[in-house]
Design a protein around this motif. Structure first.
Motif, PDB file in Angstrom:
ATOM      1  N   HIS A  52       0.743  -1.207  -0.072  1.00 10.90           N
ATOM      2  CA  HIS A  52       0.027   0.170   0.111  1.00 10.90           C
ATOM      3  C   HIS A  52       0.789   1.071  -0.074  1.00 10.90           C
ATOM      4  N   PRO A  53       0.300   2.326  -0.736  1.00 14.19           N
ATOM      5  CA  PRO A  53       1.149   3.596  -0.806  1.00 14.19           C
ATOM      6  C   PRO A  53       1.262   4.509   0.375  1.00 14.19           C
ATOM      7  N   SER A  54       1.590   3.838   1.576  1.00 17.60           N
ATOM      8  CA  SER A  54       1.479   4.696   2.722  1.00 17.60           C
ATOM      9  C   SER A  54       2.815   4.435   3.581  1.00 17.60           C
ATOM     10  N   PRO A  55       3.658   5.246   4.188  1.00 18.92           N
ATOM     11  CA  PRO A  55       4.970   5.235   4.735  1.00 18.92           C
ATOM     12  C   PRO A  55       4.899   3.626   5.329  1.00 18.92           C
ATOM     13  N   TYR A  56       4.377   3.409   6.234  1.00 21.44           N
ATOM     14  CA  TYR A  56       4.500   1.980   6.969  1.00 21.44           C
ATOM     15  C   TYR A  56       4.073   0.862   6.247  1.00 21.44           C
ATOM     16  N   LEU A  57       3.336   0.947   5.301  1.00 22.91           N
ATOM     17  CA  LEU A  57       2.870  -0.415   4.558  1.00 22.91           C
ATOM     18  C   LEU A  57       3.470  -0.613   3.096  1.00 22.91           C
ATOM     19  N   ALA A  58       4.006   0.318   2.696  1.00 24.45           N
ATOM     20  CA  ALA A  58       4.838   0.350   1.302  1.00 24.45           C
ATOM     21  C   ALA A  58       6.035  -0.764   1.877  1.00 24.45           C
ATOM     22  N   TYR A  59       6.508  -1.629   0.675  1.00 25.70           N
ATOM     23  CA  TYR A  59       7.364  -2.589   0.704  1.00 25.70           C
ATOM     24  C   TYR A  59       8.668  -2.145   0.902  1.00 25.70           C
ATOM     25  N   GLY A  60       9.509  -2.533   1.587  1.00 27.08           N
ATOM     26  CA  GLY A  60      10.929  -1.863   2.028  1.00 27.08           C
ATOM     27  C   GLY A  60      11.956  -1.814   0.985  1.00 27.08           C
ATOM     28  N   ARG A  61      11.715  -1.866  -0.029  1.00 28.77           N
ATOM     29  CA  ARG A  61      12.684  -1.483  -1.185  1.00 28.77           C
ATOM     30  C   ARG A  61      12.215  -0.333  -2.045  1.00 28.77           C
ATOM     31  N   GLY A  62      12.997   0.175  -2.725  1.00 28.45           N
ATOM     32  CA  GLY A  62      13.127   1.387  -3.655  1.00 28.45           C
ATOM     33  C   GLY A  62      11.554   1.481  -4.146  1.00 28.45           C
ATOM     34  N   ILE A 126       8.122  13.375  13.824  1.00 29.10           N
ATOM     35  CA  ILE A 126       9.404  12.726  14.688  1.00 29.10           C
ATOM     36  C   ILE A 126       9.153  11.898  15.817  1.00 29.10           C
ATOM     37  N   ASP A 127       8.395  12.562  16.563  1.00 26.96           N
ATOM     38  CA  ASP A 127       8.076  11.880  17.870  1.00 26.96           C
ATOM     39  C   ASP A 127       7.344  10.689  17.481  1.00 26.96           C
ATOM     40  N   TYR A 128       6.472  10.415  16.487  1.00 27.40           N
ATOM     41  CA  TYR A 128       5.727   9.386  16.258  1.00 27.40           C
ATOM     42  C   TYR A 128       6.695   8.253  15.746  1.00 27.40           C
ATOM     43  N   MET A 129       7.656   8.656  14.813  1.00 25.97           N
ATOM     44  CA  MET A 129       8.483   7.677  14.404  1.00 25.97           C
ATOM     45  C   MET A 129       9.627   7.324  15.345  1.00 25.97           C
ATOM     46  N   LYS A 130      10.016   8.042  16.146  1.00 25.39           N
ATOM     47  CA  LYS A 130      10.907   7.515  17.139  1.00 25.39           C
ATOM     48  C   LYS A 130      10.186   6.582  18.275  1.00 25.39           C
ATOM     49  N   GLU A 131       8.819   6.753  18.030  1.00 24.58           N
ATOM     50  CA  GLU A 131       8.218   5.599  18.896  1.00 24.58           C
ATOM     51  C   GLU A 131       7.877   4.527  18.047  1.00 24.58           C
ATOM     52  N   HIS A 132       7.612   4.840  16.773  1.00 23.96           N
ATOM     53  CA  HIS A 132       7.230   3.565  15.974  1.00 23.96           C
ATOM     54  C   HIS A 132       8.280   3.778  14.790  1.00 23.96           C
ATOM     55  N   PRO A 133       9.299   3.119  14.977  1.00 23.08           N
ATOM     56  CA  PRO A 133      10.340   3.277  13.899  1.00 23.08           C
ATOM     57  C   PRO A 133      10.015   3.062  12.623  1.00 23.08           C
ATOM     58  N   TYR A 134      10.223   3.693  11.603  1.00 22.14           N
ATOM     59  CA  TYR A 134      10.406   3.827  10.354  1.00 22.14           C
ATOM     60  C   TYR A 134      11.253   3.252   9.303  1.00 22.14           C
ATOM     61  N   GLY A 135      11.339   2.274   8.779  1.00 19.29           N
ATOM     62  CA  GLY A 135      12.518   1.454   8.151  1.00 19.29           C
ATOM     63  C   GLY A 135      13.310   2.652   7.329  1.00 19.29           C
ATOM     64  N   TRP A 136      13.080   3.476   6.606  1.00 16.07           N
ATOM     65  CA  TRP A 136      13.886   4.158   5.710  1.00 16.07           C
ATOM     66  C   TRP A 136      14.546   5.536   6.590  1.00 16.07           C
ATOM     67  N   GLY A 447      16.736  -0.420  16.235  1.00 18.10           N
ATOM     68  CA  GLY A 447      15.226   0.018  16.115  1.00 18.10           C
ATOM     69  C   GLY A 447      14.603  -0.310  14.673  1.00 18.10           C
ATOM     70  N   THR A 448      15.175  -0.818  13.819  1.00 11.01           N
ATOM     71  CA  THR A 448      14.473  -0.650  12.525  1.00 11.01           C
ATOM     72  C   THR A 448      14.358  -2.490  12.064  1.00 11.01           C
ATOM     73  N   LYS A 449      13.445  -2.504  11.225  1.00  8.10           N
ATOM     74  CA  LYS A 449      13.253  -3.937  10.602  1.00  8.10           C
ATOM     75  C   LYS A 449      14.487  -4.228   9.840  1.00  8.10           C
ATOM     76  N   ALA A 450      14.634  -5.844   9.955  1.00 13.31           N
ATOM     77  CA  ALA A 450      15.742  -6.293   9.359  1.00 13.31           C
ATOM     78  C   ALA A 450      15.669  -6.262   7.827  1.00 13.31           C
TER      79      ALA A 450
END
Length: 585
Positions: A52-62, A126-136, A447-450
């Motif tokens: 899905h084209p949303s920050p946390y749902l998009a596949y972790g490649r380019g 920034i606060d949200y992504m520190k609490e919920h790490p965003y892979g990029w 704190g990031t996904k493998a």
């Protein structure tokens, strides 16, 4: 002939001429009107589903990031020269004494639901992504962020962080606080609000089954409405054929077809070498945990053969220091491993293996590995190649038995993440951007996904120390020295072995209205795909000016040209009639 009959004939002639003039005038306007009505771009893709084209749902490649970046904007961005340009932030500064970044935001940005974009949204992200790490994005060097006023935000650092502007400022998608403040688990959030951004395009549809994406232009985009009305990704088995059949306007093509497509009127662009195919190791298994053994494998691998046979000559051997040899950060004297199978055998023998009947053994067991392969290619395009076959032949030539298993890319990715493999052939971009990529592709970022293309190798204290300098040294000269040395140590330790850089070609239809380009260093933090959204918004004023000028020229000419046939035809017919009736004109 009666007077009434003459009048009817003249009326008929006048009506016919007016009708003819109307038809001609309509034909002249049709190209302009049609161009406005058919303002749509279609991009061909043979993989389809990138999440899905949303920050946390998009596949972790380019490709997954790119599907999302049309909807969500960052503080700054890159143009084709890789220079950072304003996006949500119209200007910014770094105050080293305070270790703080100050961003002044544009004052007319809106979210797709009509709410204004404010400094509070940036601080919240920034606060949200520190609490919920965003892979990029890595935020462990950020202490906090605060909104000074409605359009000014301060980002306080916990220490120096050299790649901040590209890695955070130019990569972190800003989230709308009024939507995300109530989202407890972003990985499960698929409600409509997950697709509300402030970027140039609004989300319309994503079909996981069909691998298609649809976006529409955001009329109130703060940089002006995009040049096109709709953007659509279409899944197709043959992207080049889709382009030639008119089913797509941008597609990856076979390198050998570049000249033919150019002759057909398409614009062909050759990509820089910011993507590498590489051999991944499971360092938890013997003898892959040995530096000597990995070096032996490097000597056993003939990179030129991969280029010649797998790429058909359209590429170049990769640097053993990971960073692209075309990057401004590349060490020109990085440690190399010229093809030398005899040296490879000597090094394997030094580890206690014996060569019997062409196969190395130890304690009666043959030296044997399973190699996972897929058809992964740059830009997310699945491309058949001979990599597995070539690697198998080269390693068996030095006494190592190899079993090949071919799987879908996402399955190989998951097996690598789970350490369920011996060797795997993978690939990724990012090697032309900030040298932080060295750190990201060697060490698992806390704190990031493998990541399936990260070695997760932390056995070299020297390399770890160099990474510390690479990440935190703010002096450009000293940082470059650390980057050069890190490449040398990487080439010595070989957490993975880069095999080659493909020369990748895209082609697009210039009549569709978008001039696509490769971004130097790659889109965002190094994505080597020519789908930079700036291509659809940067020339907005210019394109609008051209449309206005075209309309003016058409209107002006319509005042003369369509009337000329009418007057000419009428004059001829009238003269003919008068001659027949004996009158003078």
């Amino acid at each position: 002939m009666t007077k009434i009959g003459n009048t009817l004939i003249i009326s008929f002639i006048i009506f016919s001429c007016m009708l003819l003039s109307f038809i001609i005038f309509s034909c002249m306007l049709t190209p302009v009107m049609g161009a406005a009505a058919e303002n749509e771009i279609r991009i061909a893709d043979n993989a389809g589903d990138w999440g899905h084209p949303s920050p946390y749902l998009a596949y972790g490649r380019g490709p997954g990031y790119l599907r999302m970046h049309f909807i969500f904007d960052t503080l700054v961005w890159k143009d084709e020269t890789s220079d950072l340009i304003p996006l949500l932030a119209e200007d910014w500064e770094y105050i080293p004494e305070e270790e703080v970044y100050i961003f002044n935001l544009v004052n007319n940005a809106k979210w797709h639901d009509g709410e204004p974009v404010t400094a509070n949204d940036v601080a919240f992200t920034i606060d949200y992504m520190k609490e919920h790490p965003y892979g990029w994005v890595m935020l462990d060097s950020v202490d906090r962020a605060e909104a000074v006023d409605e359009h000014t935000v301060k980002i306080y650092m916990s220490g120096p962080y050299a790649p901040f502007m590209e890695d955070i400022g130019g990569t972190m998608p800003i989230l709308p606080e009024h939507i995300w403040k109530d989202v407890e688990n972003p990985m499960d959030y698929v409600e409509p609000g997950a697709f509300i951004g402030c970027g140039p395009f609004k989300y319309v549809d994503f079909s996981k089954e069909h691998g298609t994406y649809k976006y529409e232009a955001f009329d109130e985009y703060y940089l002006g409405k995009p040049n096109i009305d709709q953007l659509i990704y279409v899944k197709t088995a043959d992207t080049q054929m889709a382009l030639q059949l008119g089913e797509a306007d941008l597609a990856s093509i076979k390198p050998e077809m570049a000249e033919t497509l150019t002759e057909e009127g398409f614009v062909v662009i050759a990509g820089p070498h910011y993507w590498n195919k590489k051999l991944m190791f499971n360092h938890n298994k013997e003898p892959l945990d040995s530096v000597v053994f990995r070096q032996a494998l490097a000597y056993a691998i003939d990179q030129d053969e991969f280029v010649d046979k797998s790429l058909r000559g359209y590429g170049k051997p990769a640097s053993h220091g990971l960073i692209s040899s075309e990057s401004q950060w590349a060490n020109p004297d990085v440690l190399d491993y010229p093809y030398n199978p005899d040296k490879a055998k000597e090094m394997i023998t030094s580890l206690g293996y014996e060569l019997n009947d062409g196969v190395f053994t130890k304690d009666g067991e043959p030296l044997k590995f399973v190699v996972l392969v897929s058809m992964i290619g740059t830009g997310g395009q699945s491309m058949p190649d001979r990599d597995g076959e070539i690697l198998k032949n080269q390693l068996e030539n030095v006494g190592i038995q190899i079993d090949l298993i071919s799987l879908e890319t996402k399955i190989v990715d998951q097996k690598v993440i789970n350490w369920d493999f011996d060797l795997a052939i993978s690939g990724h971009g990012g090697i032309g951007g900030d040298p932080k990529i060295l750190y990201e592709k060697v060490t698992q970022v806390p704190g990031t996904k493998a990541s399936p293309n990260t070695a997760r190798y932390n056995k070299s204290e020297e390399l770890n120390n160099l990474f510390d300098d690479l990440m935190h040294e703010m002096d450009p000269v000293k940082r470059l020295e650390a980057v050069f040395e890190a490449q040398n140590v990487y080439a010595r330790e070989l957490p993975a072995i880069s095999l080659y850089y493909p020369t990748w070609y895209y082609a697009y239809n210039p009549d569709a209205g978008v001039e696509w380009f490769y971004t130097i260093g790659g889109v965002s933090k190094g994505i080597p795909i020519p789908q930079n959204k700036i291509a659809m918004i940067r020339s907005n004023a210019q394109v609008e000016g051209e449309i206005e000028q075209t309309a003016m020229q058409t209107t002006d000419s319509a005042q003369d040209t369509p009337m000329m046939p009418f007057l000419g035809v009428f004059a001829i017919l009238a003269a003919f009639y008068m001659k027949r009736s004996g009158r003078k004109p």
